[in-house]
Write a protein that holds these residues in place. Structure first.
Motif, PDB file in Angstrom:
ATOM      1  N   SER A  96       0.827  -1.212   0.000  1.00 37.40           N
ATOM      2  CA  SER A  96       0.000   0.000   0.000  1.00 37.40           C
ATOM      3  C   SER A  96       0.860   1.260   0.000  1.00 37.40           C
ATOM      4  O   SER A  96       0.506   2.261  -0.642  1.00 37.40           O
ATOM      5  N   GLY A 100       1.085   4.176  -2.959  1.00 40.11           N
ATOM      6  CA  GLY A 100       0.625   5.490  -2.532  1.00 40.11           C
ATOM      7  C   GLY A 100      -0.794   5.512  -1.992  1.00 40.11           C
ATOM      8  O   GLY A 100      -1.470   6.536  -2.066  1.00 40.11           O
ATOM      9  N   ARG A 101      -1.241   4.381  -1.445  1.00 37.34           N
ATOM     10  CA  ARG A 101      -2.603   4.342  -0.926  1.00 37.34           C
ATOM     11  C   ARG A 101      -2.676   3.750   0.481  1.00 37.34           C
ATOM     12  O   ARG A 101      -3.679   3.131   0.848  1.00 37.34           O
ATOM     13  N   PRO A 103      -3.731   3.559   4.023  1.00 39.67           N
ATOM     14  CA  PRO A 103      -4.915   4.210   4.618  1.00 39.67           C
ATOM     15  C   PRO A 103      -4.627   4.867   5.963  1.00 39.67           C
ATOM     16  O   PRO A 103      -5.267   4.550   6.975  1.00 39.67           O
ATOM     17  N   ALA A 140      -6.457  -2.020   1.614  1.00 36.97           N
ATOM     18  CA  ALA A 140      -5.778  -0.992   0.818  1.00 36.97           C
ATOM     19  C   ALA A 140      -4.746  -1.581  -0.131  1.00 36.97           C
ATOM     20  O   ALA A 140      -4.405  -0.969  -1.149  1.00 36.97           O
TER      21      ALA A 140
END
Length: 212
Positions: A96, A100-101, A103, A140
């Motif tokens: 993740s 770039g994600r 959470p 994510a």
């Protein structure tokens, strides 16, 4: 209790998996089919169908002429579950972050909810948030197969988390601190730090569980 679901079997399954099997007091006992049917508002037939599904997941053992037995979780399975969670969660942290994600905000929000109830809620409410905190990270990462595998561990995750809280009066605050370290590692964009925090957290829980 009325639960959402497409059928009585689904509602019974949801109730058994999410409520009954996460209660440490049920460990080592037989499930009362009539009590479940009454609680959910259905007949015993869909309860039996739900128990067949849970048996296929190895969450209950069907004993002829006696019903569904909830066996205590053996030490080896506890260790293997923590290992499996460690593999999935550390992978999710690295993946993740690379995409770039991570959470961070969502996990921090759940952590805030845990802080708000740390001295007010029962153990299960606290651990339900714990489960949600970790699930956000796995989701994510974006691998649906691993996501389903991780979700299959949820009932045991909640059960063992509740047991760990019962064994240590300081465990709730320790969980908050360990979760904060995970969030900090993700927020800093440091996969190594996040992975170490995850493994430290799981090791702490595993150590408590293996004492019994």
């Amino acid at each position: 209790m009325r639960l959402s679901g497409d059928s009585g079997r689904d509602r019974a399954y949801q109730y058994l998996r999410g409520t009954v099997l996460s209660d440490p007091a049920v460990s080592g006992t037989f499930i009362n089919e009539q009590a479940v049917a009454t609680e959910v508002g259905i007949s015993r037939t869909p309860v039996r169908e739900a128990l067949l599904m849970l048996a296929a997941e190895d969450l209950v053992q069907l004993v002829p002429h006696r019903g569904a037995f909830v066996a205590p979780v053996p030490g080896r399975e506890i260790a293997e579950m923590m290992q499996a969670r460690g593999v999935i969660e550390t992978w999710a942290a690295t993946t993740s972050l690379a995409a770039g994600r991570a959470p961070v905000d969502a996990m921090a929000e759940v952590l805030g909810q845990q802080r708000a109830i740390v001295d007010k809620s029962d153990a299960k409410d606290f651990i339900e948030l714990d489960s949600q905190f970790h699930a956000l990270l796995v989701e994510a990462a974006g691998n649906s197969v691993l996501g389903r595998l991780y979700e299959s561990l949820r009932a045991r995750h909640v059960l063992l988390g509740v047991v760990a809280l019962q064994r240590s009066s300081t465990r709730r605050q320790e969980v908050l601190d360990e979760h904060q370290a995970i969030v900090d590692g993700l927020a800093a964009g440091k996969p190594d730090a996040a992975e170490k925090a995850i493994l430290r957290h799981l090791d702490s829980t595993g150590s408590l569980l293996m004492q019994g």
